[in-house]
Design a protein around this motif. Sequence first.
Motif, mmCIF file in Angstrom:
data_model
loop_
_atom_site.group_PDB
_atom_site.id
_atom_site.type_symbol
_atom_site.label_atom_id
_atom_site.label_comp_id
_atom_site.label_asym_id
_atom_site.label_seq_id
_atom_site.Cartn_x
_atom_site.Cartn_y
_atom_site.Cartn_z
ATOM 1 N N UNK A 17 0.897 -1.277 -0.231
ATOM 2 C CA UNK A 17 -0.001 -0.099 -0.064
ATOM 3 C C UNK A 17 0.790 1.150 0.012
ATOM 4 N N UNK A 21 2.458 4.659 -4.370
ATOM 5 C CA UNK A 21 2.471 5.962 -4.918
ATOM 6 C C UNK A 21 3.913 6.203 -5.810
ATOM 7 N N UNK A 111 -6.513 -0.944 -11.301
ATOM 8 C CA UNK A 111 -6.932 0.230 -10.385
ATOM 9 C C UNK A 111 -6.474 -0.028 -9.154
ATOM 10 N N UNK A 112 -5.859 1.122 -8.718
ATOM 11 C CA UNK A 112 -5.378 1.135 -7.009
ATOM 12 C C UNK A 112 -4.672 -0.490 -6.898
ATOM 13 N N UNK A 115 -3.560 -0.804 -2.860
ATOM 14 C CA UNK A 115 -4.997 -1.136 -2.207
ATOM 15 C C UNK A 115 -5.277 -2.576 -2.214
ATOM 16 N N UNK A 145 -11.622 -11.198 11.004
ATOM 17 C CA UNK A 145 -10.934 -10.241 10.313
ATOM 18 C C UNK A 145 -10.738 -10.468 8.923
ATOM 19 N N UNK A 148 -13.336 -8.615 6.318
ATOM 20 C CA UNK A 148 -13.192 -7.120 5.709
ATOM 21 C C UNK A 148 -12.701 -7.001 4.531
ATOM 22 N N UNK A 151 -14.540 -8.329 1.845
ATOM 23 C CA UNK A 151 -15.417 -7.591 1.393
ATOM 24 C C UNK A 151 -14.971 -6.459 0.277
ATOM 25 N N UNK A 152 -14.070 -5.859 0.704
ATOM 26 C CA UNK A 152 -13.481 -4.697 -0.388
ATOM 27 C C UNK A 152 -13.042 -5.393 -1.427
ATOM 28 N N UNK A 155 -16.206 -5.910 -3.225
ATOM 29 C CA UNK A 155 -17.169 -4.797 -3.535
ATOM 30 C C UNK A 155 -16.314 -3.516 -4.490
ATOM 31 N N UNK A 156 -15.111 -3.767 -4.478
ATOM 32 C CA UNK A 156 -14.195 -2.670 -5.153
ATOM 33 C C UNK A 156 -13.679 -3.300 -6.527
ATOM 34 N N UNK A 168 -21.729 -5.161 -5.063
ATOM 35 C CA UNK A 168 -21.701 -4.492 -3.740
ATOM 36 C C UNK A 168 -22.758 -5.411 -2.901
#
Lengths: 508, 486
Positions: A17, A21, A111-112, A115, A145, A148, A151-152, A155-156, A168
């Motif tokens: 993460x 950048x 994308x991303x 993350x 744990x 989560x 889920x992301x 969902x993303x 979603x």
Amino acid sequence: MLPWLILVPFLGGLLCWLVERVNQTLPRWIALFAMGLLLALGLWLWLLGDYRLAPSPADAGVWAMEYRQVWIARLGINLHLALDGLSLLMVVLTGLLGVLSVLCSWNEIQRHVGFFHLNLLWILGGVVGVFLAMDLFLFFFFWEMMLVPMYFLIALWGHSGDGKKTRITAATKFFIYTQASGLLMLVAILGLVLVHYLNSGVVTFDYARLLETELTPGIEYLLMLGFFIAFAVKFPLVPFHAWLPDAHAQAPTAGSVDLAGILLKTAAYGMIRFALPLFPNASAEFAPIAMTLGLIGIFYGALLAFAQTDIKRLVAYSSISHMGFVLIGIYSGSELALQGAVILMLAHGLSAAALFILCGQLYERVHTRDMRQMGGLWRRLPWLPPLSLFFAVASLGLPGTGNFIGEFLVLFGAFAAHPWVVVIATFGLVLSSVYSLAMVHRAYFGPASSPEPLPGLDGREIGMVLTLVVLLVLLGIYPQPALDTAQASAQGIRQWLGTAITPFASIR
Amino acid sequence: MDLTFAHFIALLPLLVTTGTAIAVMLLIAWKRNHRIAYIASVAGLLLALLSIQPALEAAPLDVTALLRMDAFGYFYTALLLVATLTCITLAHAYLGRKPGEGGFPGNREELYLLMLLSASGGIVLVTSQHLAALLIGLELLSVPVYGLAAYAFFNRHSLEAGLKYMVLSAAGSAFLLFGMALLYAESGSLDFVGIGISLGTGEFAPLVQAGMVMILVGLGFKLSLVPFHLWTPDVYQGAPAPVAAYLATASKVGVFVVLVRLYQLSPATYGGWLDSTLSVIAIASILIGNLLALQQNNLKRLLGYSSIAHFGYLLIALIASSGLAGEAIAVYLVTYVLTTLGAFGVVALMSSPFKGRDADALFEYRGLFWRRPYLTAVLTVMMLSLAGIPLTAGFIGKFYILATGVQAQLWWLIGALIIGSAIGLFYYLRVMVTLYLVEPGLMRREPPINWPQRAGGIMLLAITALAFFLGIYPQPLLQLAQAAGL
């Protein structure tokens, strides 16, 4: 050593993460390195460790490796990690599929990136934690744990299907199902701790200590149900399965690979490690119901798989069907069947992962998951169709693949005690060949929608799948190392269940 | 009763807080300056926090018949002070620059004064052991909040919130007073222990039952438990965000703590009927709070409904009132306050500098991750914490409540909690995922961020870090909570 197995993915994820950048491809390499390290550590432990001993009723504290550190002293909660043959196999599987899921999202995820890999690696870290935790609080902690980041992930980076079934919705459904059932397990854990506290005056969440708890039959049954339902949702058993096809269909390839390959295995692992030894009498009493649920799962999954037009949903439903066999193996009370269940978990992890990877590669080329729009791909695409055919026949249990060994051992081991279950389950194998071949037929044969050849697979894509082919065949022709490693664990579980089953056996 | 030096030491936190309120009032009268008023308030509150340390050494001590300064009281005093400090910092960021320069159009300094006054009321409340102190504390806590809720008086919603809160709160207080009178008529005593002793022996008279129920109604209004919750969403929506944060945290903590003390010290509250009543209220609060939150598209309303549900969870520990219950309440209140402050804090910073209406509609948060990643991280952690997911403080709180419930074998309440959490997940996740959704054409430039906002932001990040830390290593909090038993 053991904490590093968990820390490597978590730290690797954070690093991914942070460097996002700086560079877009660096996170991929870091993630790949972290997963490779996890796999290497797992294999190293396998080579070095001695897995002839595992917890059993005689001595629940025997581990090949152990780590203990006080965490929350107030409640007697320790950071207690331990490893035996069963956990080790699961950790190695996690490492392997981790590497593959990083590789298979190399082009898919744009994308991303940082993350994404944070989430991916945290899921795997949580899963490794589940496989190593020997403190019930810690186990639950990791169990919840990993939801989560999953889920992301769905969902993303998921695919939005047509109409209302968006990613979603699927992700939320997945989360609510597993979280609510998880709370039920937490209540059962707390109930167990409370009973232990009332008996002995010690508050502890430690696995070995809680194994000694003396429970009255009624309470044991209730607590067992609490655990069972939580595991059944993740397994997934038929009344609790509705989240699975949606989650799979919308998830990105890496998400599906992890979901089918290892997340489902955490449930089977939880049953073997916790539900059976902690509540042997109730489990023995419950076994016929569990096996019936397994049977229902086999047939229901197979029938629905056949009816699907979405190729990922088809593979998802086939998972339900295969996990039915695993459940029968776990609850049959025979050591052989339990061994078979473990092998089947490994083999299904490999074959389902491979099928999802292939689905992903297919999607990248034809941009649809709908098999009605495929057809005739055999002529347009090199490599991919035959590989799909291989994994399709592997998943229907062709001799020479790991799935065959697993299913065979499950059926063979369970036959002595539960002949009728085995007889019925065998027919499930017929159905599995129907849907597997139907998948290959619909997607790859028949008239082609266009004569244009599609871009072939590159080295990365072929390499991933071929590795899985080799491993699956290895597991199919020489399963002995895996059997040896898991043997002590399986023996321990059988002894727990055996002491409980004997009185029932005489009744029958 | 003589007041010795030790008494004053024990009273220090309260004295410092009230002293600060007076000082800020005089400062405003002398020279109106936003920055000075803010710095004075923060300094006073910090001093009050620090003074807990010497005060603890004098404790436990009865200061007159009204107040009992003990570890329990100080624990919640500290919680109240921290909550007030956070709200004041948020308000500082929220109010923005001078009236002429696009900031808040009215006078800005009095907000701090009102909050300080209200906080001193809260301190009285959490240390009270007497019905008179309860009433004084409660009124001192609530009356300034009328003003606070209506602070943006030129905004119709804010004015409405203030009026609504005033009318309903006054009605609640009337119930409370009537209940106290009934209890006094039967027991002849006003302090909690005395009431317990004189009523502990005989049969419960209808008068006592009626009195207890009325007190419960009065406190239920302030805690916005179902069926006394109707004011909550409107007031939360209308009140400026920092004030809503204050209402949801400090104000509720004070009232709940006094309820705990009353419930535990006075055996008049023992007995099945009261537990049954509370159980019904708890189940209704959990289910209705969560269900109503499902349909909300306004973040402040959603948080308002979710706070109803959270106090339903807390009631489980209150009903259990044995074993771990005291610790569970302490742990849960701390995690709840942290989380709620964080969530409202994000709304406050999103709405600042003052823009007339708060940025509280859910669509305004779409794709926030790509515009303000830190605020998004804060809100994500807070939503997960409210939902009780591991790695966050909220999980530890929920774990404790569940443990208490299992220990006391309150199966119905546990069932309600599980269903409530499952429903709750749905809307927490909805908020969370909204933050990450990408909307083409939504990339609008955010105004440059000034220093007060940055201070608020740093504080929010600290809260988030704390929520994370307590989720991973809760031991320090658990020890504190254990030491803060009644």
